[in-house]
Design a protein around this motif. Structure first.
Motif, mmCIF file in Angstrom:
data_model
loop_
_atom_site.group_PDB
_atom_site.id
_atom_site.type_symbol
_atom_site.label_atom_id
_atom_site.label_comp_id
_atom_site.label_asym_id
_atom_site.label_seq_id
_atom_site.Cartn_x
_atom_site.Cartn_y
_atom_site.Cartn_z
ATOM 1 N N ILE A 14 -25.875 26.482 -4.757
ATOM 2 C CA ILE A 14 -26.832 27.039 -5.718
ATOM 3 C C ILE A 14 -26.100 27.630 -6.921
ATOM 4 O O ILE A 14 -25.156 28.399 -6.767
ATOM 5 C CB ILE A 14 -27.705 28.116 -5.055
ATOM 6 C CG1 ILE A 14 -28.488 27.491 -3.888
ATOM 7 C CG2 ILE A 14 -28.676 28.726 -6.060
ATOM 8 C CD1 ILE A 14 -29.263 28.503 -3.060
ATOM 9 N N ALA A 17 -30.007 28.026 -12.363
ATOM 10 C CA ALA A 17 -30.726 26.803 -12.727
ATOM 11 C C ALA A 17 -31.198 26.802 -14.167
ATOM 12 O O ALA A 17 -31.574 25.755 -14.690
ATOM 13 C CB ALA A 17 -31.922 26.612 -11.792
ATOM 14 N N GLY A 21 -25.112 27.561 -15.431
ATOM 15 C CA GLY A 21 -24.755 27.119 -14.090
ATOM 16 C C GLY A 21 -23.711 27.986 -13.416
ATOM 17 O O GLY A 21 -22.828 27.486 -12.730
ATOM 18 N N GLU A 143 -36.123 29.121 -10.732
ATOM 19 C CA GLU A 143 -35.771 28.015 -9.832
ATOM 20 C C GLU A 143 -34.581 28.360 -8.947
ATOM 21 O O GLU A 143 -34.459 27.852 -7.833
ATOM 22 C CB GLU A 143 -35.493 26.738 -10.620
ATOM 23 C CG GLU A 143 -35.365 25.518 -9.727
ATOM 24 C CD GLU A 143 -35.177 24.220 -10.483
ATOM 25 O OE1 GLU A 143 -34.773 23.226 -9.841
ATOM 26 O OE2 GLU A 143 -35.432 24.191 -11.697
ATOM 27 N N THR A 144 -33.711 29.242 -9.420
ATOM 28 C CA THR A 144 -32.603 29.692 -8.586
ATOM 29 C C THR A 144 -33.145 30.375 -7.335
ATOM 30 O O THR A 144 -32.651 30.136 -6.220
ATOM 31 C CB THR A 144 -31.709 30.673 -9.365
ATOM 32 O OG1 THR A 144 -31.239 30.033 -10.555
ATOM 33 C CG2 THR A 144 -30.512 31.106 -8.528
ATOM 34 N N ASN A 147 -34.492 27.829 -4.994
ATOM 35 C CA ASN A 147 -33.407 27.159 -4.270
ATOM 36 C C ASN A 147 -32.851 28.034 -3.152
ATOM 37 O O ASN A 147 -32.436 27.521 -2.099
ATOM 38 C CB ASN A 147 -32.297 26.766 -5.241
ATOM 39 C CG ASN A 147 -32.690 25.605 -6.141
ATOM 40 O OD1 ASN A 147 -33.550 24.807 -5.789
ATOM 41 N ND2 ASN A 147 -32.072 25.506 -7.301
ATOM 42 N N VAL A 157 -29.197 22.222 -2.469
ATOM 43 C CA VAL A 157 -29.725 21.788 -3.769
ATOM 44 C C VAL A 157 -29.478 20.291 -3.945
ATOM 45 O O VAL A 157 -28.333 19.843 -4.036
ATOM 46 C CB VAL A 157 -29.062 22.562 -4.918
ATOM 47 C CG1 VAL A 157 -29.613 22.081 -6.261
ATOM 48 C CG2 VAL A 157 -29.291 24.057 -4.763
ATOM 49 N N THR A 160 -33.880 18.793 -8.991
ATOM 50 C CA THR A 160 -34.132 19.777 -10.046
ATOM 51 C C THR A 160 -35.533 19.564 -10.601
ATOM 52 O O THR A 160 -36.041 18.433 -10.630
ATOM 53 C CB THR A 160 -33.080 19.670 -11.163
ATOM 54 O OG1 THR A 160 -33.254 20.751 -12.074
ATOM 55 C CG2 THR A 160 -33.204 18.363 -11.942
ATOM 56 N N LYS A 219 -28.038 20.062 -12.127
ATOM 57 C CA LYS A 219 -28.689 21.240 -11.546
ATOM 58 C C LYS A 219 -29.269 22.164 -12.614
ATOM 59 O O LYS A 219 -30.163 22.958 -12.322
ATOM 60 C CB LYS A 219 -27.685 22.033 -10.698
ATOM 61 C CG LYS A 219 -27.179 21.303 -9.461
ATOM 62 C CD LYS A 219 -26.159 22.162 -8.713
ATOM 63 C CE LYS A 219 -25.615 21.429 -7.503
ATOM 64 N NZ LYS A 219 -24.624 22.239 -6.740
ATOM 65 N N THR A 220 -28.746 22.082 -13.818
ATOM 66 C CA THR A 220 -29.180 23.001 -14.879
ATOM 67 C C THR A 220 -30.133 22.374 -15.886
ATOM 68 O O THR A 220 -30.553 23.043 -16.829
ATOM 69 C CB THR A 220 -27.952 23.561 -15.627
ATOM 70 O OG1 THR A 220 -27.262 22.482 -16.263
ATOM 71 C CG2 THR A 220 -26.994 24.276 -14.685
ATOM 72 N N LYS A 222 -33.404 21.585 -17.485
ATOM 73 C CA LYS A 222 -34.735 22.168 -17.362
ATOM 74 C C LYS A 222 -35.764 21.465 -18.228
ATOM 75 O O LYS A 222 -36.972 21.645 -18.037
ATOM 76 C CB LYS A 222 -34.710 23.668 -17.743
ATOM 77 C CG LYS A 222 -33.993 24.522 -16.729
ATOM 78 C CD LYS A 222 -34.851 24.913 -15.517
ATOM 79 C CE LYS A 222 -35.029 23.834 -14.500
ATOM 80 N NZ LYS A 222 -33.856 23.337 -13.806
ATOM 81 N N HIS A 386 -21.456 22.974 -13.408
ATOM 82 C CA HIS A 386 -21.500 24.412 -13.188
ATOM 83 C C HIS A 386 -20.300 25.048 -13.883
ATOM 84 O O HIS A 386 -19.352 24.356 -14.266
ATOM 85 C CB HIS A 386 -21.439 24.719 -11.692
ATOM 86 C CG HIS A 386 -20.315 23.994 -11.003
ATOM 87 N ND1 HIS A 386 -20.518 22.823 -10.275
ATOM 88 C CD2 HIS A 386 -18.974 24.221 -10.946
ATOM 89 C CE1 HIS A 386 -19.352 22.394 -9.811
ATOM 90 N NE2 HIS A 386 -18.403 23.223 -10.202
#
Length: 445
Positions: A14, A17, A21, A143-144, A147, A157, A160, A219-220, A222, A386
């Motif tokens: 994780i 998000a 990151g 969203e973090t 997760n 994870v 997304t 993962k980031t 949006k 990240h």
């Protein structure tokens, strides 16, 4: 208990998000008085967080409670705009009787700036160049938290949530496997032909132009905003830096509007963009003035709203800041306690005004969360998505993997995040990405 929760977060891979990151297991391993959930979502057209706070409110709250337990926080605060009424109603059902408050923000930009959010909620000013922990606070993304709740149920994870908006037939918010190509995700909105179009990864203010629509979402990611290449916003974002600097030297009238509307200046930080612009006319600049760029959040308020000459202090600040860092130059330290500007409350930027200025009103449509379980054939999962070092592969070429399986791990004694397979299939490439093909049965064939 605290260590167990941190390990669950770490093992699940994780990261923040909604930002750069930063690995969450590092961020939450601290003592704090408050945990603030940044649900402001202040960039125009993005609609992810407000829908997650509505539809998955129970999991958002569960994730928040976990972070509160880890940090020992006495209170959790969910900060979101008053216009997100459905989200407020859903969250109120799951926060009854808990040490969690819902804080209603005004509809202004940049309400979602981490330091602005902290001040709005607690009236505490994060020190220049500092983090919210300096004032007893951990700030986390919606969203973090989702997760984290999923990780507690054994799910790492792998996907997304993001909004696809702009010049598309059917704007939508959707959950997709990490590593799906940008082009493929946009096609789900009905826009398969991208000729004459440009794509912004993120919001219209702080997002960046996607250079290759075959690149993967991470993962980031949006939002993916599709606009015409001739749209003024795209023209501004693609203008060469040399041209931006030349225009600034020739056209800046030193009106100070960029400073007057700078969110960090209004919090009392030592940044005055108009002075930085003025320094461009000196061969080496003014050393102390140039160091002001360290305190710029690059929110873009100066270029999109403030400047009557349509110049870009943000781009210039970012360029100078990176050069200073590369040369090992650090900001001047200060023991002064910042004080918010007396006119701050009157200089907020209304979101509607921002949409008009950006030329986005016609694209301001609902992007509902789609009940669509999309499965791409191939994913290209970056080893670096990240803050920290790229992850180290734990799989081999030709290996068959299942969704959720660990495929890359944090390098030893380093800052980083684990990465998991987002689809089931065969590993067909290991480079800066791990490529998984759901149709391959083995080997690189």
């Amino acid at each position: 208990m605290q260590a167990d929760l941190i390990n669950i977060i770490k093992n699940a891979g994780i990261v923040g998000a909604g930002g750069a990151g930063f690995p969450t297991h590092i961020k939450v391993a601290a003592n704090a008085e408050y945990v603030i959930v940044n649900g402001a979502e202040c960039e125009p057209l993005i609609q992810v967080d407000q829908q997650l706070m509505d539809i998955l409110a129970d999991k958002v709250v569960a994730g928040l409670e976990s972070v509160m337990r880890i940090t020992g926080a006495k209170q959790g605060i969910i900060a979101l705009k008053g216009k997100y009424q459905r989200a407020i109603d859903s969250l109120e059902r799951y926060t009854q009787g808990k040490s969690i408050e819902i804080f209603v923000l005004g509809d202004f930009y940049p309400a979602g700036d981490e330091q602005v959010t902290v001040y709005e909620v607690l009236k505490r000013i994060v020190p220049e160049g500092g983090i919210p922990l300096k004032v007893g606070t951990v700030v986390t993304n919606v969203e973090t938290l989702l997760n984290i709740a999923e990780a507690l149920e054994g799910h790492p994870v792998t996907d997304t949530y993001l909004t696809v908006a702009g010049n598309v037939p059917n704007p939508l918010t959707i959950k997709v496997p990490i590593g799906t190509s940008v082009k493929e995700v946009i096609a789900l909105s009905g826009r398969s032909d991208l000729r004459g179009m440009a794509v912004i990864d993120g919001g219209p203010m702080m997002g960046k132009i996607v250079g290759d629509v075959n690149q993967p979402v991470t993962k980031t990611t949006k939002a993916l905003l599709v606009l015409e290449e001739i749209h003024p916003l795209i023209q501004a974002k693609t203008m060469p830096l040399k041209t931006i600097i030349r225009q600034a030297k020739a056209a800046c009238v030193q009106c100070q509007r960029c400073t007057d509307l700078c969110p960090r200046y209004l919090l009392g930080h030592r940044i005055e963009p108009h002075k930085i612009m003025r320094s461009l006319n000196y061969a080496k600049g003014e050393a102390d003035v140039l160091k002001m760029t360290f305190f710029c959040s690059e929110c873009g308020a100066c270029e999109q709203i403030a400047c009557p000459m349509f110049l870009s202090p943000r781009m210039i600040n970012g360029r100078i800041k990176r050069e200073l860092i590369q040369n090992g130059i650090k900001p001047n330290t200060s023991t002064r306690m910042p004080t918010a500007h007396s006119m701050r409350e009157h200089r907020r930027i209304p979101t509607k005004r921002l949409k008009i200025r950006l030329g986005l009103i016609r694209y301001d449509r609902l992007a509902p969360l789609a009940d669509l379980k999309y499965q791409p054939q191939v994913v290209r999962i970056p080893l670096s998505q990240h803050i920290g070092k790229p992850s180290t592969p734990t799989v081999e070429l030709g290996q068959i993997v299942e969704k959720g399986m660990l495929i890359a791990q944090i390098p030893e004694n380093s800052l980083g995040a684990n990465i998991h397979a987002s689809i089931s299939g065969t590993v067909v490439e290991i480079s800066k990405h791990i490529v998984i093909d759901s149709c391959k049965k083995g080997g690189n064939q």
